[in-house]
Structures are given as structure tokens and as C-alpha cells.
Design a protein around this motif. Structure first.
Motif, PDB file in Angstrom:
ATOM      1  N   ASP A  91     -20.775  -5.878  -0.340  1.00 22.38           N
ATOM      2  CA  ASP A  91     -20.966  -4.857  -1.377  1.00 22.38           C
ATOM      3  C   ASP A  91     -20.090  -5.137  -2.593  1.00 22.38           C
ATOM      4  OD1 ASP A  91     -22.170  -2.597  -2.450  1.00 22.38           O
ATOM      5  OD2 ASP A  91     -20.596  -1.252  -1.727  1.00 22.38           O
ATOM      6  N   VAL A  92     -20.073  -6.396  -3.014  1.00 22.06           N
ATOM      7  CA  VAL A  92     -19.327  -6.831  -4.194  1.00 22.06           C
ATOM      8  C   VAL A  92     -20.325  -7.114  -5.314  1.00 22.06           C
ATOM      9  CG1 VAL A  92     -17.856  -8.643  -5.148  1.00 22.06           C
ATOM     10  CG2 VAL A  92     -17.435  -7.794  -2.837  1.00 22.06           C
ATOM     11  N   VAL A  93     -19.998  -6.673  -6.528  1.00 22.06           N
ATOM     12  CA  VAL A  93     -20.855  -6.955  -7.686  1.00 22.06           C
ATOM     13  C   VAL A  93     -20.362  -8.230  -8.368  1.00 22.06           C
ATOM     14  CG1 VAL A  93     -21.690  -6.128  -9.918  1.00 22.06           C
ATOM     15  CG2 VAL A  93     -21.359  -4.511  -8.027  1.00 22.06           C
ATOM     16  N   LEU A  94     -21.271  -9.158  -8.603  1.00 20.37           N
ATOM     17  CA  LEU A  94     -20.952 -10.401  -9.299  1.00 20.37           C
ATOM     18  C   LEU A  94     -21.390 -10.277 -10.757  1.00 20.37           C
ATOM     19  CD1 LEU A  94     -22.315 -12.923  -6.633  1.00 20.37           C
ATOM     20  CD2 LEU A  94     -19.997 -11.990  -6.818  1.00 20.37           C
ATOM     21  N   VAL A  95     -20.468 -10.547 -11.680  1.00 17.85           N
ATOM     22  CA  VAL A  95     -20.751 -10.476 -13.106  1.00 17.85           C
ATOM     23  C   VAL A  95     -20.577 -11.872 -13.679  1.00 17.85           C
ATOM     24  CG1 VAL A  95     -20.117  -9.468 -15.324  1.00 17.85           C
ATOM     25  CG2 VAL A  95     -19.989  -8.074 -13.235  1.00 17.85           C
ATOM     26  N   HIS A  96     -21.699 -12.494 -14.065  1.00 14.83           N
ATOM     27  CA  HIS A  96     -21.672 -13.870 -14.569  1.00 14.83           C
ATOM     28  C   HIS A  96     -21.864 -13.864 -16.081  1.00 14.83           C
ATOM     29  CE1 HIS A  96     -23.538 -18.141 -14.773  1.00 14.83           C
ATOM     30  NE2 HIS A  96     -22.220 -18.202 -14.831  1.00 14.83           N
ATOM     31  N   ASP A  97     -20.829 -14.239 -16.820  1.00 13.43           N
ATOM     32  CA  ASP A  97     -20.920 -14.388 -18.271  1.00 13.43           C
ATOM     33  C   ASP A  97     -21.483 -15.783 -18.542  1.00 13.43           C
ATOM     34  OD1 ASP A  97     -20.641 -14.550 -20.984  1.00 13.43           O
ATOM     35  OD2 ASP A  97     -18.590 -13.801 -21.051  1.00 13.43           O
ATOM     36  N   MET A 114     -13.215 -15.963  -2.451  1.00 12.15           N
ATOM     37  CA  MET A 114     -13.454 -15.415  -1.113  1.00 12.15           C
ATOM     38  C   MET A 114     -12.137 -15.179  -0.383  1.00 12.15           C
ATOM     39  SD  MET A 114     -16.682 -17.778   0.030  1.00 12.15           S
ATOM     40  CE  MET A 114     -18.229 -17.805  -0.892  1.00 12.15           C
ATOM     41  N   GLU A 115     -11.221 -16.123  -0.512  1.00 12.09           N
ATOM     42  CA  GLU A 115      -9.912 -15.981   0.145  1.00 12.09           C
ATOM     43  C   GLU A 115      -9.129 -14.816  -0.449  1.00 12.09           C
ATOM     44  OE1 GLU A 115      -5.868 -18.641   1.067  1.00 12.09           O
ATOM     45  OE2 GLU A 115      -7.453 -19.424  -0.244  1.00 12.09           O
ATOM     46  N   ALA A 116      -9.129 -14.696  -1.790  1.00 13.27           N
ATOM     47  CA  ALA A 116      -8.392 -13.613  -2.438  1.00 13.27           C
ATOM     48  C   ALA A 116      -8.953 -12.250  -2.051  1.00 13.27           C
ATOM     49  CB  ALA A 116      -8.437 -13.791  -3.958  1.00 13.27           C
ATOM     50  N   TRP A 117     -10.255 -12.156  -1.903  1.00 14.73           N
ATOM     51  CA  TRP A 117     -10.865 -10.883  -1.514  1.00 14.73           C
ATOM     52  C   TRP A 117     -10.434 -10.500  -0.100  1.00 14.73           C
ATOM     53  CZ3 TRP A 117     -13.941  -8.540   2.078  1.00 14.73           C
ATOM     54  CH2 TRP A 117     -14.537  -7.321   1.711  1.00 14.73           C
ATOM     55  N   GLU A 118     -10.421 -11.471   0.799  1.00  9.75           N
ATOM     56  CA  GLU A 118     -10.049 -11.178   2.188  1.00  9.75           C
ATOM     57  C   GLU A 118      -8.589 -10.743   2.294  1.00  9.75           C
ATOM     58  OE1 GLU A 118     -12.125 -10.943   4.555  1.00  9.75           O
ATOM     59  OE2 GLU A 118     -13.878 -11.967   3.730  1.00  9.75           O
ATOM     60  N   LEU A 119      -7.728 -11.332   1.471  1.00 12.33           N
ATOM     61  CA  LEU A 119      -6.293 -11.051   1.569  1.00 12.33           C
ATOM     62  C   LEU A 119      -5.880  -9.817   0.780  1.00 12.33           C
ATOM     63  CD1 LEU A 119      -4.866 -14.680   1.224  1.00 12.33           C
ATOM     64  CD2 LEU A 119      -5.137 -13.340   3.327  1.00 12.33           C
ATOM     65  N   GLY A 120      -6.661  -9.437  -0.236  1.00 12.36           N
ATOM     66  CA  GLY A 120      -6.248  -8.371  -1.139  1.00 12.36           C
ATOM     67  C   GLY A 120      -6.549  -6.978  -0.619  1.00 12.36           C
ATOM     68  N   TRP A 121      -5.804  -6.005  -1.163  1.00 11.93           N
ATOM     69  CA  TRP A 121      -6.072  -4.594  -0.886  1.00 11.93           C
ATOM     70  C   TRP A 121      -5.610  -3.764  -2.084  1.00 11.93           C
ATOM     71  CZ3 TRP A 121      -9.061  -2.402   2.617  1.00 11.93           C
ATOM     72  CH2 TRP A 121      -9.040  -1.010   2.690  1.00 11.93           C
ATOM     73  N   PRO A 122      -6.423  -2.853  -2.585  1.00  8.82           N
ATOM     74  CA  PRO A 122      -7.782  -2.537  -2.122  1.00  8.82           C
ATOM     75  C   PRO A 122      -8.741  -3.691  -2.383  1.00  8.82           C
ATOM     76  CG  PRO A 122      -7.345  -1.450  -4.217  1.00  8.82           C
ATOM     77  CD  PRO A 122      -6.034  -2.052  -3.779  1.00  8.82           C
ATOM     78  N   LYS A 123      -9.827  -3.700  -1.633  1.00  5.73           N
ATOM     79  CA  LYS A 123     -10.793  -4.785  -1.780  1.00  5.73           C
ATOM     80  C   LYS A 123     -11.427  -4.741  -3.175  1.00  5.73           C
ATOM     81  CE  LYS A 123     -10.302  -6.387   2.367  1.00  5.73           C
ATOM     82  NZ  LYS A 123      -9.513  -7.631   2.542  1.00  5.73           N
ATOM     83  N   PRO A 124     -11.381  -5.840  -3.912  1.00  4.57           N
ATOM     84  CA  PRO A 124     -11.998  -5.855  -5.240  1.00  4.57           C
ATOM     85  C   PRO A 124     -13.484  -5.529  -5.188  1.00  4.57           C
ATOM     86  CG  PRO A 124     -10.542  -7.743  -4.954  1.00  4.57           C
ATOM     87  CD  PRO A 124     -10.675  -7.104  -3.610  1.00  4.57           C
ATOM     88  N   ARG A 125     -13.934  -4.728  -6.149  1.00  2.35           N
ATOM     89  CA  ARG A 125     -15.336  -4.328  -6.226  1.00  2.35           C
ATOM     90  C   ARG A 125     -16.161  -5.292  -7.071  1.00  2.35           C
ATOM     91  NH1 ARG A 125     -17.222   0.024  -8.430  1.00  2.35           N
ATOM     92  NH2 ARG A 125     -18.616   0.581  -6.718  1.00  2.35           N
ATOM     93  N   VAL A 126     -15.490  -6.052  -7.926  1.00  2.53           N
ATOM     94  CA  VAL A 126     -16.178  -6.900  -8.901  1.00  2.53           C
ATOM     95  C   VAL A 126     -15.569  -8.293  -8.883  1.00  2.53           C
ATOM     96  CG1 VAL A 126     -16.591  -7.263 -11.373  1.00  2.53           C
ATOM     97  CG2 VAL A 126     -16.795  -4.956 -10.396  1.00  2.53           C
ATOM     98  N   VAL A 127     -16.415  -9.290  -8.979  1.00  2.00           N
ATOM     99  CA  VAL A 127     -15.968 -10.672  -9.183  1.00  2.00           C
ATOM    100  C   VAL A 127     -16.563 -11.154 -10.511  1.00  2.00           C
ATOM    101  CG1 VAL A 127     -16.138 -13.066  -8.406  1.00  2.00           C
ATOM    102  CG2 VAL A 127     -15.707 -11.234  -6.748  1.00  2.00           C
ATOM    103  N   VAL A 128     -15.691 -11.591 -11.402  1.00  2.00           N
ATOM    104  CA  VAL A 128     -16.116 -12.123 -12.696  1.00  2.00           C
ATOM    105  C   VAL A 128     -16.145 -13.641 -12.619  1.00  2.00           C
ATOM    106  CG1 VAL A 128     -15.541 -12.294 -15.152  1.00  2.00           C
ATOM    107  CG2 VAL A 128     -15.141 -10.139 -13.913  1.00  2.00           C
ATOM    108  N   LEU A 129     -17.209 -14.221 -13.105  1.00  2.00           N
ATOM    109  CA  LEU A 129     -17.302 -15.673 -13.179  1.00  2.00           C
ATOM    110  C   LEU A 129     -18.045 -16.036 -14.456  1.00  2.00           C
ATOM    111  CD1 LEU A 129     -20.040 -16.891 -10.691  1.00  2.00           C
ATOM    112  CD2 LEU A 129     -19.357 -14.514 -10.767  1.00  2.00           C
ATOM    113  N   SER A 130     -17.846 -17.263 -14.896  1.00  2.00           N
ATOM    114  CA  SER A 130     -18.464 -17.723 -16.140  1.00  2.00           C
ATOM    115  C   SER A 130     -18.527 -19.240 -16.110  1.00  2.00           C
ATOM    116  CB  SER A 130     -17.644 -17.246 -17.350  1.00  2.00           C
ATOM    117  OG  SER A 130     -18.248 -17.664 -18.555  1.00  2.00           O
ATOM    118  N   PHE A 131     -19.718 -19.767 -15.907  1.00  2.00           N
ATOM    119  CA  PHE A 131     -19.925 -21.214 -15.857  1.00  2.00           C
ATOM    120  C   PHE A 131     -21.110 -21.596 -16.742  1.00  2.00           C
ATOM    121  CE2 PHE A 131     -18.153 -20.235 -11.590  1.00  2.00           C
ATOM    122  CZ  PHE A 131     -17.005 -21.000 -11.656  1.00  2.00           C
TER     123      PHE A 131
END
Length: 394
Positions: A200-206, A158-175
Motif C-alpha cells: 500500500d505504497v504510492v509511487l510518484v515518478h517524476d 525497499m530496505e529503508a521501508w522495512e527498517l523505517g518507522w512509521p512506514k513511508p506512504r510515498v516513494v519518490v523516484l525520477s529516471f
């Protein structure tokens, strides 16, 4: 000759250890291979029987459906209902892929393009870093943490998305996470889903290790979260759960729009997995539902053998709650070596092969990864070799 994409790839460091392992074996050493995460347990007998039966039918030798045959998609939906309490529409929310790596890589093509960005864990399973790169996008690596609690990763995303530019469209996670074995609870996944729905972020969970968990704990599916189907998709594989690695059977499930987008792309790229494999996978999901619990018990016993054995010789490691791995911080007296030199030392002096942590990204260089792909007797042999070869331990 000039190539595209390939020049940006770093050397595959795991080949260094593979070469040393082969060299040692040619010299007569009995190297215990705990490196490559290649499951050694057999696939369910019913899968093999149904594959053989289906392969004899010439009607199954033709092109199949790239989405997956309807009965297979229904079997996946039924499995999710039984296992996670999640309802899936097999026609719009389930797609068969030729393994999770294929599904993930091509999913990045439909979600990302040059100029876009994705957030991925660091260290990470290599395709999670390089899949967005192959799509021409930027990868923002966010530290996964100490290998125990994944809630911190979600905060850092969440912090990286707020600070980054351009705003990331995808978050990858795997648990549970490969390689670090980090786990997460449903409440933290819900926080991430709520956050993603507002941005409007897509979450991709492996979800490769959905069924490989220990100590009575069950990993949550992200689709158990309220509102998850609006923003999230999940990759579920039969590789680890049913020990069907070479079969290449996995599924993308969740958000209908994302599932449909990948289905459209795949219709141009492939005709689906060989139909007898799909038939065998269908029957396996329907009739061998107990198999993941049998697999789980084997890996838990091996985890205990490794963690207890290393503890006895003075190498204290985190005892994982999931995956078929152990993520072990290099003992302090050897840490200055770095993971490649230390893994090399383990092969040459201990007759044990492991994966260097740096192969999973720069955040892994103080670690090595053990794969639980040998039985308890071989693991005990590995521990004896480590005790003999790591003379500074204790």
C-alpha cells in the motif's frame, strides 16, 4: 514577524554562483553559463502560432478547467499510447498541472500529512526533498548511487521501508534522474511496482526527461509495468521534451484515485493554465510529435562535446544516457574544496558557471552539475577555460 515553513529552508546555494557569475560579467568576463537547467532551444513553431491565434479569441480569456481541457487530456493519452504503448483514460487518468513542480508539490499535500514519511533520492532535485516537508511530512533520503544504474536505488528503497518507522506512504523516484543522470530499466521498475502493490505504497515518478535520452536508449514509463495503475502516478512535462519551459505545461497520469484526489485539491487552488496555452499544447502534442527527437539530437551532440572535451584535458566524467545534464565528480586533486568552493573557482579562474552538487543534498558535495544549455562552440570555449584554470589537472 514569525513565518511558517520558510525558517526550515536552507540557503539556496545556487544563488552564490549566480552572484559570482554576474559579478564576473560586470567586470567584462565572458562566462559560459552551464549552471541553471533553463532550456535554450526554441519551442515548436506550431505551439507559438497556435498560442497567438488562440489568444486573439476573447472566449479563451475566461477561466479554464483546472483538470485541463478535454482535448488536451485526450492528446496526452494519445501521446502515451504512441510513445510508451500505455493506454490512459483521459477522463480519469490524466490531469493537467501548471508545470511539474506545481503538480508534485500539491500532490504531496494530498498524499502526506504531519506524522507521515516519504522516501526520496539523495542527492535530489530540491522540490523532491522539500515537497514532502511543505506537507508537514518527514523525508527519508536514500542514496541514488553512483549515477549509473538505478537498480541499486530500488533495492535501498525497499530496505529503508522495512527498517523505517512509521512506514513511508510515498516513494519518490525520477529516471533519468536530475542531477545524477542515473537511469533504470523496465524490469527494475516492475520489481518496485510489485513490491508497492503488496504494501500500500504510492509511487510518484517524476518523468521530466522522458524524451531526453541518448545512444538509442529509451527511458521506460513506470506505467508500462503490469499493475502500475494500482499504485503509481507519473509526472510528464512538456518543458524538456518540447522545450516549453516557460509555458508551465505538465500532466499527472496513472492511478485514477490519486489523479482524482489531486484534481479535487486543485479545484480549490486554481482554474488551470491559461486556455490558449492549453490549446497550443494540444496541437503541439498532436502535430509536432517529432520535436522531442530533434531536441534529443541536440542535447546528445552537446553531451558528446562536453564529455569528449573534458576527457581530453584529464577530467574523466560519466557520460550520461539521459537528461540535459552531466553529473561530474570533482577531480581528485580538487575534491577537498567541496562543491561550492570548486564551483566558485570555476567561475573566477575558468569563466565557467556550474551548479554545486551540495545544492542537491549532502550526497552531492563531491560533484558539480553541468547543464547542456549552450551550443558546442560555447562548450568548447568552456573546456578551454577549464583547462587554463584547473592547473593541477593532467
Amino acid at each position: 514577524m514569525e513565518f511558517r515553513r520558510i525558517p526550515g529552508l536552507p540557503p539556496y546555494v545556487f544563488t552564490i554562483i549566480d552572484g559570482l557569475k554576474l559579478e564576473a560579467r560586470r567586470a567584462g568576463h565572458d562566462v559560459v553559463d552551464l549552471g541553471f537547467g533553463n532550456p535554450d532551444l526554441p519551442s515548436p513553431a506550431i505551439a507559438v502560432e497556435k498560442l497567438a491565434e488562440s489568444a486573439r479569441n476573447p472566449r479563451n480569456h475566461r477561466y479554464s478547467a483546472s483538470r485541463g481541457i478535454p482535448k488536451l487530456r485526450q492528446a496526452v493519452a494519445d501521446h502515451y499510447r504512441r510513445t510508451f504503448g500505455v493506454e490512459l483514460d483521459p477522463d480519469t487518468e490524466v490531469l493537467s498541472t501548471i508545470g511539474a513542480k506545481e503538480g508534485f508539490s500539491h500532490l504531496m499535500w494530498v498524499l502526506l500529512q504531519p506524522g507521515d514519511a516519504a522516501i526520496v533520492p539523495s542527492p535530489s532535485y530540491p522540490i523532491h526533498i522539500w515537497g514532502p516537508y511543505f506537507a508537514g511530512a518527514d523525508t527519508r533520503q536514500v542514496p541514488i548511487g553512483d549515477g549509473t544504474d538505478g537498480s541499486g536505488y530500488i533495492d535501498r528503497v525497499m530496505e529503508a521501508w522495512e527498517l523505517g518507522w512509521p512506514k513511508p506512504r510515498v516513494v519518490v523516484l525520477s529516471f533519468p534522474h536530475n542531477p545524477t543522470t542515473t537511469t533504470v530499466e523496465l524490469a527494475d521498475l516492475q520489481r518496485l511496482v510489485d513490491w508497492a502493490r503488496e504494501r500500500d505504497v504510492v509511487l510518484v515518478h517524476d518523468f521530466a526527461y522522458a524524451d531526453v535520452s541518448f545512444d538509442g536508449w529509451r527511458p521506460p514509463s513506470i506505467l508500462e509495468c503490469v499493475g502500475a495503475k494500482e499504485v503509481a502516478v507519473e509526472l510528464y512535462s512538456m518543458t524538456k521534451s518540447f522545450s516549453m519551459a516557460g509555458w508551465r505545461v505538465a500532466f499527472l497520469v496513472g492511478c485514477p484515485a490519486v489523479v482524482d484526489a489531486l484534481a479535487k485539491l486543485k479545484s480549490y487552488l486554481d482554474y488551470g493554465t491559461f486556455q490558449p496555452i492549453q490549446i497550443a499544447a494540444t496541437v503541439t502534442l498532436q502535430e509536432a510529435g517529432q520535436y522531442p527527437s530533434e531536441i534529443r539530437a541536440v542535447y546528445e551532440s552537446r553531451r558528446n562535446a562536453l564529455a569528449d572535451g573534458l576527457d581530453r584535458i584529464g577530467w574523466d566524467i560519466h557520460r550520461p544516457r539521459g537528461t540535459m545534464f552531466a553529473w561530474a565528480r570533482i577531480p581528485e586533486v580538487y575534491r577537498d574544496m567541496g562543491s561550492i568552493e570548486f564551483a566558485t573557482h570555476l567561475v573566477r579562474e575558468c569563466d565557467v558557471a556550474v551548479s554545486p552538487g551540495v545544492g542537491f543534498g549532502p550526497g552531492g558535495d563531491e560533484y558539480v552539475r553541468f547543464a547542456l544549455i549552450e551550443n558546442e562552440q560555447r562548450i568548447a570555449q568552456a573546456v578551454r577555460g577549464i583547462r587554463k584554470g584547473l592547473t593541477r589537472l593532467g
